[in-house]
Write a protein that holds these residues in place. Structure first.
Motif, PDB file in Angstrom:
ATOM      1  N   THR A 137      38.202-102.003  92.477  1.00  0.00           N
ATOM      2  CA  THR A 137      38.866-103.207  91.988  1.00  0.00           C
ATOM      3  C   THR A 137      39.056-103.165  90.471  1.00  0.00           C
ATOM      4  N   ALA A 138      38.020-102.760  89.755  1.00  0.00           N
ATOM      5  CA  ALA A 138      38.108-102.713  88.290  1.00  0.00           C
ATOM      6  C   ALA A 138      39.119-101.672  87.828  1.00  0.00           C
ATOM      7  N   SER A 139      39.130-100.511  88.472  1.00  0.00           N
ATOM      8  CA  SER A 139      40.082 -99.479  88.041  1.00  0.00           C
ATOM      9  C   SER A 139      41.517 -99.861  88.379  1.00  0.00           C
ATOM     10  N   ALA A 140      41.732-100.589  89.473  1.00  0.00           N
ATOM     11  CA  ALA A 140      43.080-101.052  89.803  1.00  0.00           C
ATOM     12  C   ALA A 140      43.564-102.068  88.776  1.00  0.00           C
ATOM     13  N   ILE A 141      42.698-102.972  88.387  1.00  0.00           N
ATOM     14  CA  ILE A 141      43.075-103.968  87.380  1.00  0.00           C
ATOM     15  C   ILE A 141      43.333-103.302  86.033  1.00  0.00           C
ATOM     16  N   LEU A 142      42.482-102.349  85.660  1.00  0.00           N
ATOM     17  CA  LEU A 142      42.678-101.661  84.389  1.00  0.00           C
ATOM     18  C   LEU A 142      43.929-100.791  84.404  1.00  0.00           C
ATOM     19  N   LEU A 171      50.596 -95.158  79.102  1.00  0.00           N
ATOM     20  CA  LEU A 171      50.910 -94.529  80.378  1.00  0.00           C
ATOM     21  C   LEU A 171      49.868 -93.498  80.781  1.00  0.00           C
ATOM     22  N   VAL A 172      49.294 -92.815  79.813  1.00  0.00           N
ATOM     23  CA  VAL A 172      48.264 -91.818  80.120  1.00  0.00           C
ATOM     24  C   VAL A 172      47.014 -92.507  80.653  1.00  0.00           C
ATOM     25  N   ARG A 173      46.613 -93.595  80.026  1.00  0.00           N
ATOM     26  CA  ARG A 173      45.443 -94.324  80.514  1.00  0.00           C
ATOM     27  C   ARG A 173      45.705 -94.938  81.883  1.00  0.00           C
ATOM     28  N   THR A 174      46.926 -95.386  82.110  1.00  0.00           N
ATOM     29  CA  THR A 174      47.283 -95.911  83.420  1.00  0.00           C
ATOM     30  C   THR A 174      47.147 -94.830  84.484  1.00  0.00           C
ATOM     31  N   ALA A 175      47.610 -93.621  84.180  1.00  0.00           N
ATOM     32  CA  ALA A 175      47.496 -92.515  85.129  1.00  0.00           C
ATOM     33  C   ALA A 175      46.035 -92.157  85.384  1.00  0.00           C
ATOM     34  N   LEU A 176      45.214 -92.188  84.360  1.00  0.00           N
ATOM     35  CA  LEU A 176      43.799 -91.870  84.541  1.00  0.00           C
ATOM     36  C   LEU A 176      43.067 -92.957  85.339  1.00  0.00           C
ATOM     37  N   TRP A 177      43.404 -94.221  85.101  1.00  0.00           N
ATOM     38  CA  TRP A 177      42.794 -95.293  85.892  1.00  0.00           C
ATOM     39  C   TRP A 177      43.269 -95.231  87.342  1.00  0.00           C
ATOM     40  N   PHE A 178      44.534 -94.808  87.540  1.00  0.00           N
ATOM     41  CA  PHE A 178      45.026 -94.616  88.901  1.00  0.00           C
ATOM     42  C   PHE A 178      44.273 -93.484  89.590  1.00  0.00           C
ATOM     43  N   LEU A 179      43.908 -92.451  88.836  1.00  0.00           N
ATOM     44  CA  LEU A 179      43.099 -91.369  89.370  1.00  0.00           C
ATOM     45  C   LEU A 179      41.728 -91.877  89.810  1.00  0.00           C
ATOM     46  N   VAL A 180      41.094 -92.685  88.973  1.00  0.00           N
ATOM     47  CA  VAL A 180      39.798 -93.263  89.326  1.00  0.00           C
ATOM     48  C   VAL A 180      39.928 -94.148  90.561  1.00  0.00           C
ATOM     49  N   PHE A 181      41.020 -94.910  90.630  1.00  0.00           N
ATOM     50  CA  PHE A 181      41.262 -95.776  91.785  1.00  0.00           C
ATOM     51  C   PHE A 181      41.394 -94.978  93.078  1.00  0.00           C
ATOM     52  N   MET A 206      19.666 -95.147  98.054  1.00  0.00           N
ATOM     53  CA  MET A 206      20.413 -96.385  98.100  1.00  0.00           C
ATOM     54  C   MET A 206      20.954 -96.604  99.510  1.00  0.00           C
ATOM     55  N   GLU A 207      21.079 -97.836  99.863  1.00  0.00           N
ATOM     56  CA  GLU A 207      21.625 -98.163 101.168  1.00  0.00           C
ATOM     57  C   GLU A 207      23.133 -97.971 101.185  1.00  0.00           C
ATOM     58  N   ALA A 208      23.675 -97.857 102.381  1.00  0.00           N
ATOM     59  CA  ALA A 208      25.116 -97.659 102.519  1.00  0.00           C
ATOM     60  C   ALA A 208      25.889 -98.882 102.025  1.00  0.00           C
ATOM     61  N   SER A 209      25.353-100.072 102.270  1.00  0.00           N
ATOM     62  CA  SER A 209      26.060-101.279 101.827  1.00  0.00           C
ATOM     63  C   SER A 209      26.075-101.395 100.296  1.00  0.00           C
ATOM     64  N   THR A 210      25.039-100.920  99.644  1.00  0.00           N
ATOM     65  CA  THR A 210      25.001-100.932  98.187  1.00  0.00           C
ATOM     66  C   THR A 210      26.029 -99.957  97.619  1.00  0.00           C
ATOM     67  N   ILE A 211      26.119 -98.780  98.223  1.00  0.00           N
ATOM     68  CA  ILE A 211      27.100 -97.789  97.778  1.00  0.00           C
ATOM     69  C   ILE A 211      28.513 -98.310  97.989  1.00  0.00           C
ATOM     70  N   GLU A 212      28.750 -98.950  99.125  1.00  0.00           N
ATOM     71  CA  GLU A 212      30.067 -99.518  99.402  1.00  0.00           C
ATOM     72  C   GLU A 212      30.418-100.623  98.408  1.00  0.00           C
ATOM     73  N   ALA A 213      29.440-101.449  98.048  1.00  0.00           N
ATOM     74  CA  ALA A 213      29.688-102.527  97.096  1.00  0.00           C
ATOM     75  C   ALA A 213      30.007-101.976  95.711  1.00  0.00           C
ATOM     76  N   VAL A 214      29.291-100.938  95.289  1.00  0.00           N
ATOM     77  CA  VAL A 214      29.558-100.327  93.989  1.00  0.00           C
ATOM     78  C   VAL A 214      30.941 -99.685  93.981  1.00  0.00           C
ATOM     79  N   LEU A 215      31.282 -98.982  95.058  1.00  0.00           N
ATOM     80  CA  LEU A 215      32.610 -98.375  95.140  1.00  0.00           C
ATOM     81  C   LEU A 215      33.711 -99.420  95.187  1.00  0.00           C
ATOM     82  N   LEU A 216      33.454-100.533  95.851  1.00  0.00           N
ATOM     83  CA  LEU A 216      34.439-101.611  95.905  1.00  0.00           C
ATOM     84  C   LEU A 216      34.667-102.215  94.524  1.00  0.00           C
ATOM     85  N   LEU A 217      33.595-102.431  93.776  1.00  0.00           N
ATOM     86  CA  LEU A 217      33.735-102.947  92.411  1.00  0.00           C
ATOM     87  C   LEU A 217      34.466-101.952  91.506  1.00  0.00           C
ATOM     88  N   LEU A 218      34.144-100.664  91.660  1.00  0.00           N
ATOM     89  CA  LEU A 218      34.817 -99.634  90.872  1.00  0.00           C
ATOM     90  C   LEU A 218      36.299 -99.563  91.215  1.00  0.00           C
TER      91      LEU A 218
END
Length: 83
Positions: free
Chosen positions: A15-20, A27-37, A1-13
């Motif tokens: 953003t989604a984990s911050a919103i979740l 609170l436990v799920r919030t902490a786990l989503w913060f970990l993913v973020f 995969m190209e670097a820009s594709t990896i960056e785009a996937v990480l950016l989407l991940l």
């Protein structure tokens, strides 16, 4: 995969984990989503060439802050949510 594709996937991940993390009711799920973020943000730093910043991001925030948040969640008293 190209670097820009990896960056785009990480950016989407990131953003989604911050919103979740914000929208989660548990609170436990919030902490786990913060970990993913924080891990995905550290990986973004690493892919952009700031390896040291990315490693510190993953070690400090993912290791320390999330562990502290999980301890706070475990030691707080639960209130009855049926009322």
């Amino acid at each position: 995969m190209e670097a820009s594709t990896i960056e785009a996937v990480l950016l989407l991940l990131t953003t989604a984990s911050a919103i979740l993390a914000i929208e989660s009711r548990s609170l436990v799920r919030t902490a786990l989503w913060f970990l993913v973020f924080t891990v995905s943000l550290g990986l973004i730093f690493i892919t952009l060439g700031a390896v040291l910043v990315g490693i510190f991001q993953i070690l400090v925030y993912s290791g320390g802050a999330v562990a502290l948040l999980m301890l706070v969640v475990m030691f707080t008293r639960r209130r009855d949510e049926t009322a």
